[in-house]
Scaffold this motif. Structure first.
Motif, mmCIF file in Angstrom:
data_model
loop_
_atom_site.group_PDB
_atom_site.id
_atom_site.type_symbol
_atom_site.label_atom_id
_atom_site.label_comp_id
_atom_site.label_asym_id
_atom_site.label_seq_id
_atom_site.Cartn_x
_atom_site.Cartn_y
_atom_site.Cartn_z
ATOM 1 N N SER A 83 0.799 -1.239 0.000
ATOM 2 C CA SER A 83 0.000 0.000 0.000
ATOM 3 C C SER A 83 0.826 1.282 0.000
ATOM 4 N N ASN A 84 2.157 1.177 0.088
ATOM 5 C CA ASN A 84 2.950 2.410 0.183
ATOM 6 C C ASN A 84 4.012 2.545 -0.904
ATOM 7 N N LYS A 85 4.126 1.565 -1.789
ATOM 8 C CA LYS A 85 5.111 1.663 -2.869
ATOM 9 C C LYS A 85 4.462 1.274 -4.192
ATOM 10 N N ALA A 86 4.809 2.017 -5.241
ATOM 11 C CA ALA A 86 4.185 1.804 -6.554
ATOM 12 C C ALA A 86 4.432 0.394 -7.074
ATOM 13 N N GLU A 87 5.639 -0.131 -6.834
ATOM 14 C CA GLU A 87 5.987 -1.461 -7.348
ATOM 15 C C GLU A 87 5.444 -2.588 -6.474
ATOM 16 N N LYS A 88 4.887 -2.246 -5.314
ATOM 17 C CA LYS A 88 4.310 -3.218 -4.378
ATOM 18 C C LYS A 88 5.226 -4.432 -4.166
ATOM 19 N N PRO A 89 6.478 -4.207 -3.785
ATOM 20 C CA PRO A 89 7.412 -5.329 -3.662
ATOM 21 C C PRO A 89 7.067 -6.249 -2.492
ATOM 22 N N ILE A 90 7.402 -7.512 -2.681
ATOM 23 C CA ILE A 90 7.366 -8.498 -1.593
ATOM 24 C C ILE A 90 8.809 -8.915 -1.378
ATOM 25 N N ASN A 91 9.336 -8.633 -0.182
ATOM 26 C CA ASN A 91 10.750 -8.841 0.091
ATOM 27 C C ASN A 91 10.972 -9.844 1.209
ATOM 28 N N LEU A 92 12.064 -10.588 1.072
ATOM 29 C CA LEU A 92 12.542 -11.421 2.161
ATOM 30 C C LEU A 92 13.541 -10.572 2.943
ATOM 31 N N ILE A 93 13.186 -10.223 4.166
ATOM 32 C CA ILE A 93 14.036 -9.372 5.001
ATOM 33 C C ILE A 93 14.946 -10.269 5.838
ATOM 34 N N LEU A 94 16.248 -10.118 5.680
ATOM 35 C CA LEU A 94 17.203 -10.943 6.417
ATOM 36 C C LEU A 94 18.165 -10.060 7.205
ATOM 37 N N ARG A 95 18.483 -10.503 8.411
ATOM 38 C CA ARG A 95 19.428 -9.760 9.249
ATOM 39 C C ARG A 95 20.851 -9.973 8.727
ATOM 40 N N LEU A 96 21.634 -8.917 8.711
ATOM 41 C CA LEU A 96 23.023 -9.016 8.248
ATOM 42 C C LEU A 96 23.828 -9.970 9.132
ATOM 43 N N GLU A 97 23.568 -9.958 10.432
ATOM 44 C CA GLU A 97 24.262 -10.877 11.347
ATOM 45 C C GLU A 97 23.917 -12.332 11.031
ATOM 46 N N PHE A 98 22.694 -12.590 10.660
ATOM 47 C CA PHE A 98 22.258 -13.932 10.267
ATOM 48 C C PHE A 98 23.021 -14.383 9.022
ATOM 49 N N LEU A 99 23.158 -13.506 8.035
ATOM 50 C CA LEU A 99 23.874 -13.846 6.798
ATOM 51 C C LEU A 99 25.330 -14.194 7.084
ATOM 52 N N SER A 100 25.951 -13.464 7.996
ATOM 53 C CA SER A 100 27.334 -13.757 8.376
ATOM 54 C C SER A 100 27.424 -15.063 9.154
ATOM 55 N N ALA A 101 26.462 -15.288 10.062
ATOM 56 C CA ALA A 101 26.484 -16.482 10.918
ATOM 57 C C ALA A 101 26.336 -17.769 10.122
ATOM 58 N N ILE A 102 25.567 -17.731 9.032
ATOM 59 C CA ILE A 102 25.374 -18.952 8.239
ATOM 60 C C ILE A 102 26.451 -19.115 7.162
ATOM 61 N N GLY A 103 27.398 -18.187 7.121
ATOM 62 C CA GLY A 103 28.566 -18.325 6.250
ATOM 63 C C GLY A 103 28.360 -17.941 4.799
ATOM 64 N N VAL A 104 27.360 -17.101 4.515
ATOM 65 C CA VAL A 104 27.143 -16.687 3.126
ATOM 66 C C VAL A 104 27.547 -15.238 2.883
ATOM 67 N N ALA A 105 27.936 -14.528 3.948
ATOM 68 C CA ALA A 105 28.262 -13.105 3.823
ATOM 69 C C ALA A 105 29.544 -12.761 4.546
ATOM 70 N N LYS A 106 30.229 -11.726 4.023
ATOM 71 C CA LYS A 106 31.445 -11.223 4.665
ATOM 72 C C LYS A 106 31.477 -9.712 4.533
ATOM 73 N N ARG A 107 31.676 -9.046 5.634
ATOM 74 C CA ARG A 107 31.717 -7.572 5.632
ATOM 75 C C ARG A 107 33.058 -7.098 5.083
ATOM 76 N N LEU A 108 32.985 -6.218 4.081
ATOM 77 C CA LEU A 108 34.203 -5.637 3.499
ATOM 78 C C LEU A 108 34.636 -4.426 4.294
ATOM 79 N N ILE A 109 33.668 -3.586 4.649
ATOM 80 C CA ILE A 109 33.987 -2.346 5.370
ATOM 81 C C ILE A 109 32.801 -1.986 6.251
#
Length: 202
Positions: free
Chosen positions: A176-202
């Motif tokens: 109701s608030n965006k023209a493209e009406k997106p449906i997103n999977l919201i993931l925590r950055l800490e979760f992405l790092s904990a499961i080994g799929v992400a690495k912080r560059l800076i």
């Protein structure tokens, strides 16, 4: 409701010098070049990294939280679906036409001077590993498509039983608030790092 498309393009151009500065400083084992070819960009390639020794190439899609400048969010939105001219389209996460190897998630973007971004965080996410981990949790494209269809009139957060909403993530419907009406999977950055799929560059 109107799209932020043109505003975001302008902000992306402003953000590019800062990102390139960080890449030059921190991507020690790689050289990089920006992609200006629109066809390649549509395939999810904003940046091409080349390993200095092996010469392997990696395609990077930059995703920046430009709606949240001067804020530091602990999460990132991975696009599952959006609408265009009244029709639901597939978002970039599961789109098989995308050739992306890594997402560069640009968060905590700060602008201390007018029309200039002065700092940000960059987290690299291995797309294949992320999708593989979601698949292992049962969060397949088919499952998420079914959930989205069954809750298409929803607006706001939808808790998934396979993710802890405060520690891992959840679905979010912006119907109701965006023209493209997106449906997103919201993931925590800490979760992405904990499961080994992400690495912080800076």
């Amino acid at each position: 409701m109107k799209s932020n498309f043109h505003s975001d393009l302008f902000k992306e151009k402003q953000l590019t010098p800062l990102l390139d500065f960080y890449y030059e400083k921190h991507l020690n084992q790689y050289t990089f070049r920006r992609v200006s070819n629109l066809k390649q960009q549509r395939h999810g390639i904003d940046l091409i990294l080349e390993h200095k020794t092996s010469k392997n190439l990696f395609y990077v899609d930059e995703k920046a939280q430009l709606d949240y400048v001067n804020e530091s969010l602990p999460t990132f939105a991975f696009e599952l679906f959006y609408q265009k001219k009244g029709h639901q389209k597939q978002g970039w996460l599961f789109d098989v036409s995308k050739k992306t190897h890594f997402y560069a998630l640009v968060t905590s973007i700060y602008s201390d001077e007018e029309k200039m971004f002065t700092s940000c965080n960059i987290t690299f996410v291995n797309r294949e590993k992320l999708i593989g981990h979601l698949f292992g949790l049962g969060l397949t494209e088919e499952y998420l498509t079914r959930v989205a269809h069954n809750n298409k009139d929803t607006h706001g957060k939808l808790v998934l039983e396979r993710l802890h909403p405060k520690k891992d993530g959840y679905l979010f419907f912006s119907t109701s608030n965006k023209a493209e009406k997106p449906i997103n999977l919201i993931l925590r950055l800490e979760f992405l790092s904990a499961i080994g799929v992400a690495k912080r560059l800076i």
